[in-house]
Write an enzyme that holds these catalytic residues in place. Structure first.
Site, PDB file in Angstrom:
ATOM      1  N   ASP A  72      -2.850   9.237   7.481  1.00  0.00           N
ATOM      2  CA  ASP A  72      -2.144   8.290   6.821  1.00  0.00           C
ATOM      3  C   ASP A  72      -0.800   8.777   6.570  1.00  0.00           C
ATOM      4  O   ASP A  72       0.349   8.222   6.483  1.00  0.00           O
ATOM      5  CB  ASP A  72      -2.649   7.533   5.593  1.00  0.00           C
ATOM      6  CG  ASP A  72      -3.981   6.735   6.120  1.00  0.00           C
ATOM      7  OD1 ASP A  72      -4.794   7.223   6.398  1.00  0.00           O
ATOM      8  OD2 ASP A  72      -3.757   5.484   6.559  1.00  0.00           O
TER       9      ASP A  72
ATOM     10  N   ASN B 237      -6.055  11.491   4.774  1.00  0.00           N
ATOM     11  CA  ASN B 237      -6.503  10.132   5.556  1.00  0.00           C
ATOM     12  C   ASN B 237      -7.648   9.797   4.723  1.00  0.00           C
ATOM     13  O   ASN B 237      -7.897   9.966   3.591  1.00  0.00           O
ATOM     14  CB  ASN B 237      -7.224  11.021   6.880  1.00  0.00           C
ATOM     15  CG  ASN B 237      -7.970  10.131   7.692  1.00  0.00           C
ATOM     16  OD1 ASN B 237      -7.272   9.016   8.204  1.00  0.00           O
ATOM     17  ND2 ASN B 237      -9.113  10.195   8.146  1.00  0.00           N
TER      18      ASN B 237
ATOM     19  N   ARG C 206       0.877  -1.273  -0.137  1.00  0.00           N
ATOM     20  CA  ARG C 206      -0.062  -0.152   0.062  1.00  0.00           C
ATOM     21  C   ARG C 206       0.903   1.095   0.046  1.00  0.00           C
ATOM     22  O   ARG C 206       1.903   1.407   0.814  1.00  0.00           O
ATOM     23  CB  ARG C 206      -0.856   0.055   1.149  1.00  0.00           C
ATOM     24  CG  ARG C 206      -1.987  -1.069   1.024  1.00  0.00           C
ATOM     25  CD  ARG C 206      -2.977  -0.897   2.482  1.00  0.00           C
ATOM     26  NE  ARG C 206      -4.102  -0.025   1.883  1.00  0.00           N
ATOM     27  CZ  ARG C 206      -4.932   0.501   2.767  1.00  0.00           C
ATOM     28  NH1 ARG C 206      -5.072   0.085   4.108  1.00  0.00           N
ATOM     29  NH2 ARG C 206      -5.793   1.253   2.366  1.00  0.00           N
TER      30      ARG C 206
HETATM   31  O1  MRU Z   1      -7.836   2.071   4.059  1.00  0.00           O
HETATM   32  P1  MRU Z   1      -7.734   2.226   5.655  1.00  0.00           P
HETATM   33  O2  MRU Z   1      -8.878   1.520   6.369  1.00  0.00           O
HETATM   34  O3  MRU Z   1      -6.141   1.501   6.039  1.00  0.00           O
HETATM   35  O4  MRU Z   1      -7.578   3.378   5.966  1.00  0.00           O
HETATM   36  C1  MRU Z   1      -7.292   4.068   7.540  1.00  0.00           C
HETATM   37  C2  MRU Z   1      -7.554   5.441   7.755  1.00  0.00           C
HETATM   38  O5  MRU Z   1      -7.549   6.353   6.827  1.00  0.00           O
HETATM   39  C3  MRU Z   1      -7.046   5.835   9.288  1.00  0.00           C
HETATM   40  O6  MRU Z   1      -7.840   6.784   9.248  1.00  0.00           O
HETATM   41  C4  MRU Z   1      -5.609   6.166   9.296  1.00  0.00           C
HETATM   42  O7  MRU Z   1      -4.784   5.091   8.938  1.00  0.00           O
HETATM   43  C5  MRU Z   1      -5.172   6.283  10.749  1.00  0.00           C
HETATM   44  S1  MRU Z   1      -5.371   4.878  11.791  1.00  0.00           S
HETATM   45  C6  MRU Z   1      -4.981   5.402  13.222  1.00  0.00           C
END
Ligand code: MRU
Length: 352
Positions: free
Chosen positions: A241, A251, A93
């Protein structure tokens, strides 16, 4: 009580990464035991483990398991194989910086101990990945403390996606103040956006908040404006993120829309995350690579039958960037950064 089940763990004895499969929640609590690099990378890509800090921890454990299985005593051959495995996991990712951050931190152990035996390096790698997880728990608790300082008992809080215990090793980031507040007998009223298309809000935040006894209301993403207009939201708390050096915060897709709404209604909008999610090497949000996900997540996943005509084009970015001007504060384990972020984020790192 906060859930007893761990999001990510290492079973070193059996050389396995142990995960709670988040794609099965809330219907089924299924624990996965993964040994191969293919299984671990797939678990990250398919969001069986997800959330920026949690994928960092999973990747650190994953690369340790890879290192453990490399059959050579010769440093150069070990390093070559190690770096191949690390790159393979890193490509799972692209957006959450914690994945690359954790793998980079692990690789430094290999690079800076070239004069040690391969067996000793493997032992140091075990120490490092365990530290990455332990530090994550500690950071989340400290983020929770700083987050609590801007909340009052009884506040209404809106959150988007899941930045809770399931996205980290414990407590979470955006949900940490809420879990910590619960431990201290405080009560909040939380509105969680369902978070299309993968429903992290409906399936995961709602699940962990209800488990913790928090007053939780699930809303569809397009209801946030109405909920704010009703006067039910005192603060918005979201995770991140990757935060760029100027404070632009990436995010889950939909976050920037929530920030724009919050500004309209005069509601403070906070981004919560560890300093490992702040990437001072990325100048602005425009420099962040946004992961694009398969069309099926929008057209049919979670539905009993496909809900969109065959042949329709689908745009499915997994994240968006909230402009720094919309952010009231960035809450980290080292305190709260306020605008101008170019200076305050740098100062946080100096404090660190
Ligand atoms: O695609 P995801 O579910 O991994 O996305 C997660 C998010 O966007 C969260 O808000 C972010 O990673 C922060 S987690 C503490």
């Amino acid at each position: 009580m906060i859930m007893a089940i761990e999001t990510v763990a290492l079973d070193d004895l059996n050389s396995q990464l142990v995960l709670i499969d988040q794609t099965q929640l809330p219907g089924k609590v299924e624990i996965l035991y993964l040994s191969t690099q293919e299984e671990i990378r797939e678990a990250i890509y398919l969001l069986k483990v997800r959330g920026a800090p949690a994928i960092g921890v999973a990747a650190a454990f994953g690369v340790y398991l890879a290192a453990k299985s490399i059959q050579t005593d010769e440093y150069d051959a070990f390093l070559r194989e190690y770096q191949k495995c690390s790159k393979y996991l890193e490509a799972a990712r692209p957006t959450a910086v914690n994945l690359a951050w954790a793998l980079h931190r692990m690789e430094q152990v290999v690079l800076s101990n070239a004069d040690y035996s391969v067996a000793e390096i493997k032992a140091l790698l075990l120490k490092e990945c365990t530290a990455i997880k332990d530090e994550d728990t500690d950071m989340c608790r400290r983020i929770g403390e700083h987050g609590l300082s801007v909340l009052k008992d009884g506040y209404g809080i809106l959150t988007h996606c899941n930045a809770g215990q399931l996205a980290t090793s414990k407590y979470g980031t955006a949900l940490a103040p809420i879990h910590l507040g619960r431990e201290r007998g405080m009560n909040f009223r939380v509105f969680t956006d369902e978070t299309r298309p993968l429903l992290q809000g409906a399936r995961l935040s709602a699940f962990e908040l209800v488990e913790d006894g928090v007053d939780t209301t699930l809303i569809c993403d397009n209801m946030a404006s109405q909920v704010m207009k009703n006067g039910w939201v005192n603060a918005v708390f979201v995770g991140c993120d990757r935060v760029a050096a100027n404070g632009d915060a990436c995010n889950k897709i939909g976050t920037s829309g929530v920030a724009i709404l919050a500004k309209h209604y005069g509601i403070p909008f906070y981004v919560l995350g560890p300093t490992s999610t702040i990437d001072l090497n990325t100048p602005t949000g425009d420099d962040i690579v946004i992961e694009q996900r398969p069309a099926e997540e929008v057209t049919e996943m979670w539905y009993e039958k496909r809900m969109a005509p065959e042949g329709v084009k689908v745009y499915n970015p997994a994240f968006d960037v909230t402009d720094h001007e919309l952010i009231t504060g960035i809450i980290t384990e080292h305190g709260i950064a306020h605008p101008p972020y170019t200076e305050s984020l740098k100062a946080l790192f100096e404090k660190k």
